[in-house]
Design an enzyme around this catalytic site. Sequence first.
Site, PDB file in Angstrom:
ATOM      1  N   ASP A 103      38.434  63.454   5.469  1.00 37.48           N
ATOM      2  CA  ASP A 103      39.349  64.148   4.769  1.00 37.48           C
ATOM      3  C   ASP A 103      40.003  63.482   3.893  1.00 37.48           C
ATOM      4  O   ASP A 103      40.861  62.554   4.185  1.00 37.48           O
ATOM      5  CB  ASP A 103      40.244  64.959   5.841  1.00 37.48           C
ATOM      6  CG  ASP A 103      39.228  65.871   6.640  1.00 37.48           C
ATOM      7  OD1 ASP A 103      38.192  66.011   6.388  1.00 37.48           O
ATOM      8  OD2 ASP A 103      39.863  66.697   7.542  1.00 37.48           O
ATOM      9  N   ASP A 134      36.370  79.126   8.396  1.00 38.99           N
ATOM     10  CA  ASP A 134      37.526  78.546   9.187  1.00 38.99           C
ATOM     11  C   ASP A 134      38.273  79.978   9.711  1.00 38.99           C
ATOM     12  O   ASP A 134      38.892  80.804   9.216  1.00 38.99           O
ATOM     13  CB  ASP A 134      38.466  77.711   8.235  1.00 38.99           C
ATOM     14  CG  ASP A 134      37.545  76.628   7.592  1.00 38.99           C
ATOM     15  OD1 ASP A 134      36.504  76.079   8.170  1.00 38.99           O
ATOM     16  OD2 ASP A 134      38.069  76.379   6.475  1.00 38.99           O
TER      17      ASP A 134
END
EC number: 5.3.1.16
Length: 251
Positions: A8, A129
Site C-alpha cells: 500500500d 470494500d
Amino acid sequence: MILFPAIDLKGGQCVRLVKGDMAQATVFNTDPADQARQFAAAGAEWLHLVDLDGAFAGKAVNATAVEAILAATALPVQLGGGIRDMAAIEAWLDKGVVRVILGTVALKNPELVRQAARAFPGRIAVGIDAKGGKVAVEGWAETSELTALDLARRFEDAGVAAIIYTDIDRDGLLQGVNVAATAELAASLAIPVIASGGVSALDDLAALLAVLPQARAGGGGIVGVISGRAIYDGRLDLRAALQLLREQAEC
C-alpha cells in the site's frame, strides 16, 4: 488459492493503515521496489498494489513508486487506487500492470467497468470494500447504502476477472479474515472472489481453505487472499504461507 502480498503506497512509501484511516499509517519500507523484491525472493506469485493517495485524489499519485515496482520484479501485479477512467486503465496496462482494480467507479460508473472488461478480458477486477456490510468508496471515506453482494451482482455478466472483497472493519487489525462473509459472497456469485482484510496468521489461511467447497457451491469460489500487515509484522511467515497453499493445491 493465491496469496497476494500487499504493498500500500502513501507518500511514495510502503505503509499499512488501520481500518482505512490515513491518519493511522505505519511505514514498513521507504523503498517499495525493495519490498517487491523481498516478496519475490520469498516466492510470491503475485503482488497487490494500492495507491492510497490516489484513492482519495481520484487519480494516480504514487505512479513513480508503482513504476519502480514494475521495473524491479517480473511478478504479475494487480493495482487499484484512483483509477477512474479508460485512459488511466489503458495507461497502467500498457506499463505492465497485469490486472487493474476498479473500486469507486464500480459504484459510481458501472458502465466503465463493463466497457473495460470487454476491452481487456481477464484484466479487470472489481474492488468491493464493505464497512458495516455496506459498500464504501472514495478511499473508504464515503459509505453507500448498497451491500457488497448487491454491487457484485451488477457485474455477473460483465466478464470481470475477480471480485476483491475487503472487510474494512477488520483491515489492518490482525483480528482474522471475515471467513463467513467471504464464503457467502463467493457462493452467491459466478465471479471468483479474492479475500482481503484481517489476515493475521496461518490459521486464517487454513480457515479459508476449509470453506473452499462451500464457497464453490454454485459460485466462482475463493481464488485468492491478500495480506499486508501480518506479513510485515512477522505474524504471517510468507514462505510458510505459500507452502501451505501449494500443498493444498496439490491435494
